[in-house]
Design an enzyme around this catalytic site. Structure first.
Site: not given
Ligand code: APR
Length: 239
Positions: A97-98, A114, A122
């Site tokens: 997460n950012v 990330h 820059c």
């Molecule tokens: N608690 C825990 N998990 C949850 C919750 C919650 N309340 N709500 C949703 N989730 C879960 C979803 O089930 C899903 O599996 O969080 C996950 C989010 O997945 P993504 O949207 O794919 O996010 P992420 O896995 O962090 O993405 C990875 O992708 O777009 C790039 O750089 C960006 O860091 C990011 C990377």
């Protein structure tokens, strides 16, 4: 009741994703109403997008900065900060997460693989360190320049770029005996491989989230539920 017992010999590596910040009001990426539903990745999160249209990239990240500044850490962020307070150097947190909700909850031993919303750097990789920058840019004219003349870009790892701190992350995974993965869909690499790296040297691995991730079969345990609801009280640290 505590479900995850942490032994005195355990070394804990935590990987978090967008799901841990969902209950703080920040959208995940791949949900139906998620961040990528309203945007094409290629328009806002690639080196090519930055070259073609830096104004659109800054508009996207300025909006995310505004949302991040308003959000507050939730009980899941606080549970990890509490776990770190108990484990000290036996704890390491890697977040995709950012946002800065982990820091604001009290986490210290963490890396943002990330990048970070609240920093800029820059565009020319001239060697100057990223600077703190919480500005919400309305036009490209407002965006500052580095001493070398390059334009400031978000300190975000775009798709196609190499994640940050990979050497340290690999070292920490190599010594981990327990990997906790929270709220990530397991669809972006190399983060989705971390569980496999940990399992290769015998670590156990627990996933926490409302639905199984794509790499669910690699885990030794899945705790189903929203992170903020299930994480407080989930860990018992044996002394
Ligand atoms: N608690 C825990 N998990 C949850 C919750 C919650 N309340 N709500 C949703 N989730 C879960 C979803 O089930 C899903 O599996 O969080 C996950 C989010 O997945 P993504 O949207 O794919 O996010 P992420 O896995 O962090 O993405 C990875 O992708 O777009 C790039 O750089 C960006 O860091 C990011 C990377």
């Amino acid at each position: 009741m505590a479900e995850i017992l942490i032994a005195p010999s355990d070394q804990v590596f935590v990987l978090t994703g967008a799901g841990i910040s969902a209950e703080s009001g920040l959208p995940t990426f791949r949900a139906e109403d998620g961040l990528w539903a309203g945007h094409r990745v290629e328009d806002v999160c690639t080196p090519d997008a930055w070259r073609r249209n830096p104004a659109e990239v800054w508009a996207f990240y300025s909006t995310r900065r505004a949302a991040g500044a308003k959000a507050q850490p939730n009980p899941a962020h606080l549970a990890l900060a509490d776990l770190e307070a108990q484990l000290g150097d036996r704890f390491f947190l890697c977040t995709q997460n950012v946002d800065d909700l982990h820091e604001r909850a009290g986490s210290v031993r963490l890396v943002h693989m990330h990048g970070e919303l609240a920093r800029s750097r820059c565009e020319r990789e001239c060697g100057r360190l990223p600077v703190e920058d919480r500005a919400l840019y309305k036009s490209l004219d407002e965006v500052g320049r580095c001493a070398c003349g390059g334009r400031l870009r978000p300190h975000i790892v775009f798709f196609g770029e190499i994640p940050l701190e990979m050497e340290r992350i690999q070292d920490e995974i190599a010594r981990a005996t327990l990997m906790l993965v929270v709220g990530t869909s397991g669809s972006v690499y190399p983060a989705a491989s971390f569980v496999h790296w940990a399992r290769q040297h015998g670590a156990r691995a627990v996933y926490i989230g409302p639905e199984p991730p794509l790499n669910a079969s690699a885990f030794t345990q899945v705790v189903e539920g929203k992170a903020g609801a299930v994480m407080p009280g989930l860990f018992e640290v044996a002394s």
